[in-house]
Design an enzyme around this catalytic site. Structure first.
Site, PDB file in Angstrom:
ATOM      1  N   SER A 108       0.852  -1.193   0.000  1.00  0.00           N
ATOM      2  CA  SER A 108       0.000   0.000   0.000  1.00  0.00           C
ATOM      3  C   SER A 108       0.890   1.246   0.000  1.00  0.00           C
ATOM      4  O   SER A 108       2.025   1.202   0.485  1.00  0.00           O
ATOM      5  CB  SER A 108      -0.872  -0.004   1.248  1.00  0.00           C
ATOM      6  OG  SER A 108      -1.405   1.276   1.480  1.00  0.00           O
ATOM      7  N   CYS A 110       0.785   3.567   1.946  1.00  0.00           N
ATOM      8  CA  CYS A 110       1.075   4.046   3.304  1.00  0.00           C
ATOM      9  C   CYS A 110       2.400   3.513   3.846  1.00  0.00           C
ATOM     10  O   CYS A 110       2.792   3.872   4.952  1.00  0.00           O
ATOM     11  CB  CYS A 110      -0.056   3.695   4.254  1.00  0.00           C
ATOM     12  SG  CYS A 110      -0.155   1.958   4.614  1.00  0.00           S
ATOM     13  N   TYR A 137      -0.209  -1.027  10.403  1.00  0.00           N
ATOM     14  CA  TYR A 137      -0.505  -1.635   9.092  1.00  0.00           C
ATOM     15  C   TYR A 137       0.684  -1.462   8.157  1.00  0.00           C
ATOM     16  O   TYR A 137       1.087  -2.397   7.451  1.00  0.00           O
ATOM     17  CB  TYR A 137      -1.745  -0.934   8.547  1.00  0.00           C
ATOM     18  CG  TYR A 137      -2.187  -1.285   7.153  1.00  0.00           C
ATOM     19  CD1 TYR A 137      -2.865  -2.468   6.886  1.00  0.00           C
ATOM     20  CD2 TYR A 137      -1.980  -0.392   6.096  1.00  0.00           C
ATOM     21  CE1 TYR A 137      -3.312  -2.754   5.607  1.00  0.00           C
ATOM     22  CE2 TYR A 137      -2.430  -0.676   4.818  1.00  0.00           C
ATOM     23  CZ  TYR A 137      -3.101  -1.859   4.586  1.00  0.00           C
ATOM     24  OH  TYR A 137      -3.548  -2.137   3.321  1.00  0.00           O
ATOM     25  N   LYS A 141       3.021  -4.219   6.242  1.00  0.00           N
ATOM     26  CA  LYS A 141       3.182  -4.229   4.778  1.00  0.00           C
ATOM     27  C   LYS A 141       4.662  -4.135   4.391  1.00  0.00           C
ATOM     28  O   LYS A 141       5.096  -4.761   3.425  1.00  0.00           O
ATOM     29  CB  LYS A 141       2.384  -3.077   4.155  1.00  0.00           C
ATOM     30  CG  LYS A 141       0.884  -3.280   4.210  1.00  0.00           C
ATOM     31  CD  LYS A 141       0.463  -4.444   3.343  1.00  0.00           C
ATOM     32  CE  LYS A 141      -1.033  -4.667   3.317  1.00  0.00           C
ATOM     33  NZ  LYS A 141      -1.412  -5.864   2.547  1.00  0.00           N
TER      34      LYS A 141
HETATM   35  N1  LIG Z   1      -8.640  -0.881  -0.490  1.00  0.00           N
HETATM   36  C1  LIG Z   1      -7.623  -0.065  -0.699  1.00  0.00           C
HETATM   37  O1  LIG Z   1      -7.799   1.178  -0.843  1.00  0.00           O
HETATM   38  C2  LIG Z   1      -6.231  -0.595  -0.793  1.00  0.00           C
HETATM   39  C3  LIG Z   1      -5.941  -1.946  -0.632  1.00  0.00           C
HETATM   40  N2  LIG Z   1      -4.647  -2.385  -0.733  1.00  0.00           N
HETATM   41  C4  LIG Z   1      -4.296  -3.794  -0.536  1.00  0.00           C
HETATM   42  O2  LIG Z   1      -4.995  -4.637  -1.412  1.00  0.00           O
HETATM   43  C5  LIG Z   1      -5.266  -5.892  -0.787  1.00  0.00           C
HETATM   44  C6  LIG Z   1      -6.738  -6.205  -0.847  1.00  0.00           C
HETATM   45  O3  LIG Z   1      -7.485  -5.160  -0.250  1.00  0.00           O
HETATM   46  P1  LIG Z   1      -9.077  -5.045  -0.435  1.00  0.00           P
HETATM   47  O4  LIG Z   1      -9.508  -5.938  -1.534  1.00  0.00           O
HETATM   48  O5  LIG Z   1      -9.394  -3.606  -0.462  1.00  0.00           O
HETATM   49  O6  LIG Z   1      -9.591  -5.638   0.954  1.00  0.00           O
HETATM   50  P2  LIG Z   1     -10.973  -6.365   1.286  1.00  0.00           P
HETATM   51  O7  LIG Z   1     -11.224  -6.115   2.733  1.00  0.00           O
HETATM   52  O8  LIG Z   1     -12.015  -5.988   0.301  1.00  0.00           O
HETATM   53  O9  LIG Z   1     -10.648  -7.901   1.069  1.00  0.00           O
HETATM   54  C7  LIG Z   1      -9.707  -8.556   1.865  1.00  0.00           C
HETATM   55  C8  LIG Z   1      -9.908 -10.046   1.746  1.00  0.00           C
HETATM   56  O10 LIG Z   1      -8.945 -10.665   2.622  1.00  0.00           O
HETATM   57  C9  LIG Z   1      -9.510 -11.821   3.115  1.00  0.00           C
HETATM   58  N3  LIG Z   1      -8.992 -12.083   4.463  1.00  0.00           N
HETATM   59  C10 LIG Z   1      -8.863 -11.209   5.490  1.00  0.00           C
HETATM   60  N4  LIG Z   1      -8.386 -11.844   6.580  1.00  0.00           N
HETATM   61  C11 LIG Z   1      -8.220 -13.140   6.226  1.00  0.00           C
HETATM   62  C12 LIG Z   1      -7.769 -14.291   6.912  1.00  0.00           C
HETATM   63  N5  LIG Z   1      -7.393 -14.249   8.201  1.00  0.00           N
HETATM   64  N6  LIG Z   1      -7.730 -15.461   6.240  1.00  0.00           N
HETATM   65  C13 LIG Z   1      -8.110 -15.538   4.954  1.00  0.00           C
HETATM   66  N7  LIG Z   1      -8.539 -14.487   4.233  1.00  0.00           N
HETATM   67  C14 LIG Z   1      -8.600 -13.293   4.884  1.00  0.00           C
HETATM   68  C15 LIG Z   1     -11.015 -11.634   3.187  1.00  0.00           C
HETATM   69  O11 LIG Z   1     -11.600 -12.867   2.835  1.00  0.00           O
HETATM   70  P3  LIG Z   1     -13.154 -13.278   3.103  1.00  0.00           P
HETATM   71  O12 LIG Z   1     -13.962 -12.376   2.235  1.00  0.00           O
HETATM   72  O13 LIG Z   1     -13.227 -14.695   2.647  1.00  0.00           O
HETATM   73  O14 LIG Z   1     -13.410 -13.074   4.564  1.00  0.00           O
HETATM   74  C16 LIG Z   1     -11.279 -10.529   2.160  1.00  0.00           C
HETATM   75  O15 LIG Z   1     -11.986 -10.992   1.044  1.00  0.00           O
HETATM   76  C17 LIG Z   1      -4.730  -5.777   0.637  1.00  0.00           C
HETATM   77  O16 LIG Z   1      -3.441  -6.343   0.710  1.00  0.00           O
HETATM   78  C18 LIG Z   1      -4.645  -4.296   0.852  1.00  0.00           C
HETATM   79  O17 LIG Z   1      -3.637  -3.974   1.789  1.00  0.00           O
HETATM   80  C19 LIG Z   1      -3.619  -1.519  -1.013  1.00  0.00           C
HETATM   81  C20 LIG Z   1      -3.853  -0.181  -1.190  1.00  0.00           C
HETATM   82  C21 LIG Z   1      -5.175   0.393  -1.079  1.00  0.00           C
HETATM   83  C1  LIG Z   2      -5.411   3.071   1.471  1.00  0.00           C
HETATM   84  C2  LIG Z   2      -4.906   3.673   2.748  1.00  0.00           C
HETATM   85  O1  LIG Z   2      -6.004   4.050   3.583  1.00  0.00           O
HETATM   86  C3  LIG Z   2      -5.677   4.577   4.867  1.00  0.00           C
HETATM   87  O2  LIG Z   2      -5.152   5.861   4.765  1.00  0.00           O
HETATM   88  P1  LIG Z   2      -5.916   7.133   4.248  1.00  0.00           P
HETATM   89  O3  LIG Z   2      -5.526   7.392   2.830  1.00  0.00           O
HETATM   90  O4  LIG Z   2      -5.671   8.247   5.175  1.00  0.00           O
HETATM   91  O5  LIG Z   2      -7.403   6.614   4.297  1.00  0.00           O
HETATM   92  P2  LIG Z   2      -8.901   7.074   4.252  1.00  0.00           P
HETATM   93  O6  LIG Z   2      -9.429   6.742   2.907  1.00  0.00           O
HETATM   94  O7  LIG Z   2      -9.609   6.456   5.395  1.00  0.00           O
HETATM   95  O8  LIG Z   2      -8.905   8.667   4.477  1.00  0.00           O
HETATM   96  C4  LIG Z   2      -8.401   9.572   3.532  1.00  0.00           C
HETATM   97  C5  LIG Z   2      -8.672  10.993   3.973  1.00  0.00           C
HETATM   98  O9  LIG Z   2     -10.081  11.231   3.869  1.00  0.00           O
HETATM   99  C6  LIG Z   2     -10.556  11.831   5.064  1.00  0.00           C
HETATM  100  N1  LIG Z   2     -11.991  11.540   5.218  1.00  0.00           N
HETATM  101  C7  LIG Z   2     -12.967  12.476   5.145  1.00  0.00           C
HETATM  102  N2  LIG Z   2     -14.172  11.922   5.380  1.00  0.00           N
HETATM  103  C8  LIG Z   2     -13.937  10.590   5.579  1.00  0.00           C
HETATM  104  C9  LIG Z   2     -14.809   9.525   5.879  1.00  0.00           C
HETATM  105  O10 LIG Z   2     -16.027   9.661   6.009  1.00  0.00           O
HETATM  106  N3  LIG Z   2     -14.220   8.281   6.000  1.00  0.00           N
HETATM  107  C10 LIG Z   2     -12.859   8.090   5.858  1.00  0.00           C
HETATM  108  N4  LIG Z   2     -12.370   6.836   5.967  1.00  0.00           N
HETATM  109  N5  LIG Z   2     -12.023   9.123   5.606  1.00  0.00           N
HETATM  110  C11 LIG Z   2     -12.550  10.357   5.471  1.00  0.00           C
HETATM  111  C12 LIG Z   2      -9.661  11.259   6.137  1.00  0.00           C
HETATM  112  O11 LIG Z   2      -9.701  12.032   7.321  1.00  0.00           O
HETATM  113  C13 LIG Z   2      -8.299  11.302   5.432  1.00  0.00           C
HETATM  114  O12 LIG Z   2      -7.755  12.604   5.498  1.00  0.00           O
HETATM  115  C14 LIG Z   2      -4.586   3.848   5.596  1.00  0.00           C
HETATM  116  O13 LIG Z   2      -4.977   3.801   6.938  1.00  0.00           O
HETATM  117  C15 LIG Z   2      -4.193   2.612   4.953  1.00  0.00           C
HETATM  118  O14 LIG Z   2      -5.158   1.628   5.162  1.00  0.00           O
HETATM  119  C16 LIG Z   2      -4.004   2.743   3.482  1.00  0.00           C
HETATM  120  O15 LIG Z   2      -3.169   2.102   2.904  1.00  0.00           O
END
Ligand SMILES: NC(=O)C1=CN([C@@H]2O[C@H](COP(=O)(O)OP(=O)(O)OC[C@H]3O[C@@H](n4cnc5c(N)ncnc54)[C@H](OP(=O)(O)O)[C@@H]3O)[C@@H](O)[C@H]2O)C=CC1
Ligand SMILES: C[C@H]1O[C@H](OP(=O)(O)OP(=O)(O)OC[C@H]2O[C@@H](n3cnc4c(=O)[nH]c(N)nc43)[C@H](O)[C@@H]2O)[C@@H](O)[C@@H](O)C1=O
Length: 317
Positions: A108, A110, A137, A141
């Site tokens: 990620s 972050c 986190y 990562k």
């Molecule tokens: N969302 C974002 O903005 C970003 C995401 N990423 C990375 O991308 C990847 C996927 O994220 P995203 O798709 O958003 O996350 P989701 O929460 O949508 O999906 C995560 C998946 O991980 C599985 N999982 C979690 N814990 C376990 C466990 N203990 N055992 C087996 N499976 C598990 C879950 O499976 P199940 O459904 O079967 O419970 C779930 O489907 C992550 O590595 C995340 O760090 C990176 C940057 C930004």
């Molecule tokens: C993908 C990335 O996501 C996380 O980091 P982040 O970018 O800070 O994530 P965010 O999407 O939650 O927020 C982005 C910005 O938006 C603002 N904000 C406003 N209003 C809402 C609101 O309603 N919800 C949330 N969540 N944020 C809000 C919030 O205060 C911040 O300034 C990491 O922890 C980590 O998990 C990581 O890798």
């Protein structure tokens, strides 16, 4: 990569994992292995060992993780560190033991220091302190990246690491407390419009800047990496463009058709002031994102209205 290749997509029900499944199937890969977290808890070392010994996947996409927005990261600090470390260590070690040909680890943006120069270059890793809210986190990562590099250096494993910027897309988490900003804003503005609420609360000052990539674009880049990229170190994946949270809120408000006010609540954290990826490494190989932010938000909002909302299980974890 052979179209018959046996590919394990860990986290296939998540936003990224499901996008990977769609992209792999579209490209003709059909020997895809999946397990839900109920079927296989990736934190369980013995269960993961049994699974890899039995299935012997040739390729692994590690998209399973404990994931959430700024507040979830800050509140569930131990869970984000412990669960992600366990998942990564188990999957990466068993991939080595069972001779997996290639593994793609998802990190990620972050992982980069809070005040790293923008846009964020891959070589900014470990050059300064991390942002406080998501430090656990990010540490997990970074450990994942270093595991991939160490198994490559010591054992010659072809394990690669991709660093996506903030993502959005189908099957996102729309929980109001634990989600990321974009799904949270879509739900908040949608519900405010429906109820006739005069204002919508947006967390923080509105000044932080973020970059947003559609999960389908991410999956396309990940497939390119799986098929073509075999080097040590990490690769950024993003659009190369960002906007402020205020601009994002205004864009979501327009998309939803909400006519009330936006109120910023500075009791909530801003997090990192800016997270814009330097995407020149991937661009140098000819890859670039294709889904524009306005178009992408309109598509996920349409899906949201059709019921594409999943609540986070974090609160009960
Ligand atoms: N969302 C974002 O903005 C970003 C995401 N990423 C990375 O991308 C990847 C996927 O994220 P995203 O798709 O958003 O996350 P989701 O929460 O949508 O999906 C995560 C998946 O991980 C599985 N999982 C979690 N814990 C376990 C466990 N203990 N055992 C087996 N499976 C598990 C879950 O499976 P199940 O459904 O079967 O419970 C779930 O489907 C992550 O590595 C995340 O760090 C990176 C940057 C930004
Ligand atoms: C993908 C990335 O996501 C996380 O980091 P982040 O970018 O800070 O994530 P965010 O999407 O939650 O927020 C982005 C910005 O938006 C603002 N904000 C406003 N209003 C809402 C609101 O309603 N919800 C949330 N969540 N944020 C809000 C919030 O205060 C911040 O300034 C990491 O922890 C980590 O998990 C990581 O890798």
């Amino acid at each position: 990569m052979n179209k018959e290749a046996k590919i394990y997509v860990a986290g296939h029900r998540g936003m990224v994992g499901s996008a990977m499944m769609r992209r792999l199937q579209q490209a003709g890969y059909h020997n895809l292995i999946t397990r839900t977290s109920q079927e296989l808890d990736l934190r369980n070392q013995a269960a993961v060992a049994d699974f890899f010994a039995e299935e012997k996947p040739e390729y692994v996409v590690l998209a399973a993780a404990k994931v959430g927005g700024i507040v979830a990261n800050n509140v569930y600090r131990a869970d984000f560190l412990y669960e992600n470390l366990m998942i990564e260590a188990n999957v990466i070690h068993q991939s080595y033991l069972q001779g997996v040909q290639k593994l793609l680890f998802l990190g990620s943006s972050c992982i980069y220091p809070k005040m790293a120069p923008q846009p964020l270059q891959e070589n900014a890793l470990l050059t300064g302190p991390l942002e406080e809210t998501n430090e656990p986190y990010a540490v997990a990562k970074i450990a994942g990246i270093k595991l991939c590099d160490a198994y490559r250096a010591q054992y010659g494993c072809n394990f690669i690491s991709a660093m996506p910027t903030n993502l959005y897309g189908p099957h996102d988490n729309y929980d109001l407390k634990n989600s990321h900003v974009l799904p949270a804003l879509i739900r908040k503005f949608h519900e405010a419009k429906a109820s006739g609420a005069p204002e919508v609360e947006v967390w923080g000052s509105g000044t932080p800047r973020r970059e947003f990539l559609h999960a389908d674009d991410l999956a396309d880049a990940c497939l390119w990496l799986l098929e073509n990229y075999n080097e040590q170190g990490l690769v950024n994946i993003g659009t190369g463009e960002d906007l402020s949270i205020r601009e994002l809120a205004e864009l979501v408000s327009r998309t939803v058709g909400y006519e009330g006010q936006i109120r910023f609540n500075t009791d909530y954290p801003d997090g990192t002031p800016r997270k814009l990826m330097d995407v020149s490494k991937l661009a140098g190989h000819g890859w670039k994102a294709s889904i524009g932010l306005e178009e992408g938000i309109a598509a996920v909002y349409a899906a949201f209205q059709q019921g594409d909302a999943k609540n986070s299980a974090l609160a009960t974890a």
